[in-house]
Design a protein around this motif. Structure first.
Motif, PDB file in Angstrom:
ATOM      1  N   ALA A  33      45.885  42.060  44.844  1.00  0.00           N
ATOM      2  CA  ALA A  33      44.479  41.875  44.452  1.00  0.00           C
ATOM      3  C   ALA A  33      43.926  40.508  44.843  1.00  0.00           C
ATOM      4  O   ALA A  33      42.963  40.030  44.243  1.00  0.00           O
ATOM      5  CB  ALA A  33      44.274  42.123  42.961  1.00  0.00           C
ATOM      6  N   GLY A  34      44.493  39.888  45.875  1.00  0.00           N
ATOM      7  CA  GLY A  34      43.971  38.607  46.346  1.00  0.00           C
ATOM      8  C   GLY A  34      42.508  38.711  46.735  1.00  0.00           C
ATOM      9  O   GLY A  34      41.661  37.933  46.267  1.00  0.00           O
ATOM     10  N   LYS A  37      40.284  40.271  43.599  1.00  0.00           N
ATOM     11  CA  LYS A  37      39.921  39.360  42.492  1.00  0.00           C
ATOM     12  C   LYS A  37      38.564  38.709  42.799  1.00  0.00           C
ATOM     13  O   LYS A  37      37.679  38.666  41.947  1.00  0.00           O
ATOM     14  CB  LYS A  37      41.035  38.303  42.346  1.00  0.00           C
ATOM     15  CG  LYS A  37      40.852  37.319  41.244  1.00  0.00           C
ATOM     16  CD  LYS A  37      41.808  37.662  40.097  1.00  0.00           C
ATOM     17  CE  LYS A  37      41.589  36.774  38.883  1.00  0.00           C
ATOM     18  NZ  LYS A  37      40.275  36.922  38.284  1.00  0.00           N
ATOM     19  N   ARG A  38      38.418  38.215  44.044  1.00  0.00           N
ATOM     20  CA  ARG A  38      37.153  37.581  44.426  1.00  0.00           C
ATOM     21  C   ARG A  38      36.015  38.620  44.432  1.00  0.00           C
ATOM     22  O   ARG A  38      34.913  38.355  43.979  1.00  0.00           O
ATOM     23  CB  ARG A  38      37.313  36.936  45.815  1.00  0.00           C
ATOM     24  CG  ARG A  38      36.076  36.227  46.334  1.00  0.00           C
ATOM     25  CD  ARG A  38      35.738  34.946  45.566  1.00  0.00           C
ATOM     26  NE  ARG A  38      36.792  33.961  45.660  1.00  0.00           N
ATOM     27  CZ  ARG A  38      36.924  33.077  46.649  1.00  0.00           C
ATOM     28  NH1 ARG A  38      36.056  33.056  47.622  1.00  0.00           N
ATOM     29  NH2 ARG A  38      37.926  32.220  46.649  1.00  0.00           N
ATOM     30  N   HIS A  40      35.817  41.313  42.665  1.00  0.00           N
ATOM     31  CA  HIS A  40      35.519  41.642  41.269  1.00  0.00           C
ATOM     32  C   HIS A  40      34.580  40.601  40.650  1.00  0.00           C
ATOM     33  O   HIS A  40      33.612  40.934  39.960  1.00  0.00           O
ATOM     34  CB  HIS A  40      36.843  41.732  40.505  1.00  0.00           C
ATOM     35  CG  HIS A  40      36.693  42.197  39.100  1.00  0.00           C
ATOM     36  ND1 HIS A  40      37.245  41.532  38.036  1.00  0.00           N
ATOM     37  CD2 HIS A  40      36.039  43.254  38.584  1.00  0.00           C
ATOM     38  CE1 HIS A  40      36.940  42.168  36.918  1.00  0.00           C
ATOM     39  NE2 HIS A  40      36.220  43.216  37.222  1.00  0.00           N
ATOM     40  N   ASP A  41      34.863  39.320  40.922  1.00  0.00           N
ATOM     41  CA  ASP A  41      34.005  38.245  40.395  1.00  0.00           C
ATOM     42  C   ASP A  41      32.578  38.361  40.940  1.00  0.00           C
ATOM     43  O   ASP A  41      31.607  38.147  40.218  1.00  0.00           O
ATOM     44  CB  ASP A  41      34.557  36.860  40.781  1.00  0.00           C
ATOM     45  CG  ASP A  41      35.879  36.569  40.073  1.00  0.00           C
ATOM     46  OD1 ASP A  41      36.180  37.273  39.079  1.00  0.00           O
ATOM     47  OD2 ASP A  41      36.610  35.674  40.520  1.00  0.00           O
ATOM     48  N   ALA A  62      48.488  43.851  40.674  1.00  0.00           N
ATOM     49  CA  ALA A  62      47.022  43.845  40.727  1.00  0.00           C
ATOM     50  C   ALA A  62      46.422  44.088  39.344  1.00  0.00           C
ATOM     51  O   ALA A  62      45.437  43.442  38.959  1.00  0.00           O
ATOM     52  CB  ALA A  62      46.531  44.896  41.713  1.00  0.00           C
ATOM     53  N   ALA A  65      46.541  40.905  37.534  1.00  0.00           N
ATOM     54  CA  ALA A  65      45.624  39.881  38.049  1.00  0.00           C
ATOM     55  C   ALA A  65      44.171  40.210  37.742  1.00  0.00           C
ATOM     56  O   ALA A  65      43.359  39.316  37.513  1.00  0.00           O
ATOM     57  CB  ALA A  65      45.817  39.746  39.563  1.00  0.00           C
ATOM     58  N   LEU A  66      43.836  41.506  37.704  1.00  0.00           N
ATOM     59  CA  LEU A  66      42.418  41.878  37.611  1.00  0.00           C
ATOM     60  C   LEU A  66      41.920  42.122  36.186  1.00  0.00           C
ATOM     61  O   LEU A  66      40.781  41.796  35.873  1.00  0.00           O
ATOM     62  CB  LEU A  66      42.169  43.152  38.433  1.00  0.00           C
ATOM     63  CG  LEU A  66      42.184  42.986  39.946  1.00  0.00           C
ATOM     64  CD1 LEU A  66      42.253  44.350  40.621  1.00  0.00           C
ATOM     65  CD2 LEU A  66      40.938  42.247  40.420  1.00  0.00           C
ATOM     66  N   ARG A  67      42.714  42.786  35.388  1.00  0.00           N
ATOM     67  CA  ARG A  67      42.302  43.183  34.026  1.00  0.00           C
ATOM     68  C   ARG A  67      40.890  43.782  34.059  1.00  0.00           C
ATOM     69  O   ARG A  67      39.929  43.215  33.539  1.00  0.00           O
ATOM     70  CB  ARG A  67      42.371  41.989  33.076  1.00  0.00           C
ATOM     71  CG  ARG A  67      43.763  41.375  33.075  1.00  0.00           C
ATOM     72  CD  ARG A  67      44.036  40.480  31.913  1.00  0.00           C
ATOM     73  NE  ARG A  67      45.392  39.969  31.997  1.00  0.00           N
ATOM     74  CZ  ARG A  67      46.483  40.596  31.551  1.00  0.00           C
ATOM     75  NH1 ARG A  67      46.381  41.766  30.968  1.00  0.00           N
ATOM     76  NH2 ARG A  67      47.672  40.072  31.680  1.00  0.00           N
ATOM     77  N   LEU A  68      40.783  44.950  34.697  1.00  0.00           N
ATOM     78  CA  LEU A  68      39.474  45.519  35.023  1.00  0.00           C
ATOM     79  C   LEU A  68      38.668  46.065  33.847  1.00  0.00           C
ATOM     80  O   LEU A  68      37.445  46.010  33.857  1.00  0.00           O
ATOM     81  CB  LEU A  68      39.663  46.661  36.024  1.00  0.00           C
ATOM     82  CG  LEU A  68      39.957  46.241  37.460  1.00  0.00           C
ATOM     83  CD1 LEU A  68      40.276  47.472  38.298  1.00  0.00           C
ATOM     84  CD2 LEU A  68      38.794  45.485  38.065  1.00  0.00           C
TER      85      LEU A  68
END
Ligand SMILES: C[S@@+](CC[C@H](N)C(=O)[O-])C[C@H]1O[C@@H](n2cnc3c(N)ncnc32)[C@H](O)[C@@H]1O
Length: 311
Positions: A33-34, A37-38, A40-41, A62, A65-68
């Motif tokens: 999710a490199g 993540k960006r 998502h922000d 992922a 890292a994301l916690r969607l």
């Protein structure tokens, strides 16, 4: 072991995806999710992210890292089956698609996955081991010498392809080739010492070729790109990073064909095919990483990014 993967061409990816709060984005190669993540922000708080990967380890990393929450969904699957995956997820369309092809750093670094020529492990190389299918050991044990030569030459661009294939066939006649270490020794024996002294690891191209074959990497790409374009909203973007000239050629050809429209012979006075352009290619030339990025991340060195917009 920690899942560490540096996203390649991160600024260029987000620029060409042309994101805004509320965008619906599909990352078809989620990895750790490199990029996601960006993304998502940038699409928060009202956007929606669909992350796809066929590798369980990537999905676990992922998710962490994301916690969607309500802002997206992670799907285990193959982007070769994009239509099914997106339909099952209840998506109606997407504003952006990202494909960051190939393998992630952890897939190469976790020796037991069998992708690495630096560590001895079972010769596997499947991105989705749970999904069955042939391993790299099955390929080297069962393919004919001419098929092995073609795979090494085409997918690995290996100039010693026929010698390596002949050495593999001779070695497996003595006993089956089961480990990465055994294969490395066979490749080293096949390549003359003078040619081994400079350049990358002698087994790099052989391992790349087998990985592409085992995971059917090139066979799925054309269909997946066309499918993604069908799901794109008008004005939506598709961004693809490839790491191999054959992959890049597929991306270039699909983009060129879908942006050309009419496919009638040039000497026909009027168009009979009625096909209209569906894409506008945004990157006339492939975007490549800067010298600084390659210095900081060797795995970026062969990256090529192409982007297109749905008309
Ligand atoms: C280069 S990595 C992506 C890294 C990610 N962009 C990041 O920044 O963390 C490629 C990922 O795509 C996945 N992948 C490759 N081919 C796939 C396919 N056909 N379907 C689904 N996932 C695939 C691999 O398992 C790997 O995790």
């Amino acid at each position: 072991m920690e899942y560490r993967h540096k996203p390649v061409l991160l600024a260029e990816v987000t620029k060409h995806l042309s994101l805004h709060p509320g965008s619906i984005v599909v990352d078809c190669t989620l990895g750790g999710a490199g990029h996601a993540k960006r993304i998502h922000d940038l699409i928060a708080p009202t956007g929606f992210l669909v992350g796809i990967d066929q590798d369980d380890a990537a999905l676990v990393a992922a998710a962490d890292a994301l916690r969607l929450g309500q802002q997206g969904i992670l799907l285990k699957g193959d982007f070769g089956e994009l239509d099914t995956l997106l339909s099952e997820a209840g998506l109606a369309y997407a504003d952006a698609f990202l494909f960051d092809l190939g393998v992630s750093s952890p897939q190469l670094d976790f020796a037991e996955r069998g992708f690495s020529y630096h560590a001895d492990a079972s010769l596997d190389m499947r991105m989705n081991p749970a999904g069955g299918g042939s391993t790299a050991a099955d390929v080297v044990d069962s393919y004919s010498e001419s098929e092995l030569t073609r795979i090494l030459r085409e997918y690995g661009e290996e100039r010693w392809a026929s010698r390596i294939a002949a050495f593999i066939v001779a070695a497996r006649a003595r006993r089956p080739i089961r480990t990465t270490g055994e294969l490395v020794e066979i490749v080293k024996a096949a390549i003359p010492a003078s040619a081994r002294r400079t350049g990358p690891h002698p087994a790099r191209r052989t391992f790349q070729a087998l990985r592409i074959k085992v995971n059917h990497e090139l066979e799925k790409l054309d269909g997946a790109l066309r499918s993604a374009v069908r799901w794109l909203s008008s004005g939506g973007r598709i961004v693809v990073i490839s790491y191999h000239s054959l992959e890049d050629r597929i991306v270039k050809n699909v983009f060129a064909e879908l942006s050309r429209g009419c496919v009638c012979p040039p000497d026909l006075p009027v168009c009979r095919c009625g096909m209209k352009p569906v894409l506008h290619v945004v990157t006339k030339k492939a975007v490549v990483p800067s010298a600084e990025e390659i210095e900081a991340n060797a795995r970026a060195r062969s990256a090529k990014l192409r982007a297109a917009e749905k008309v």
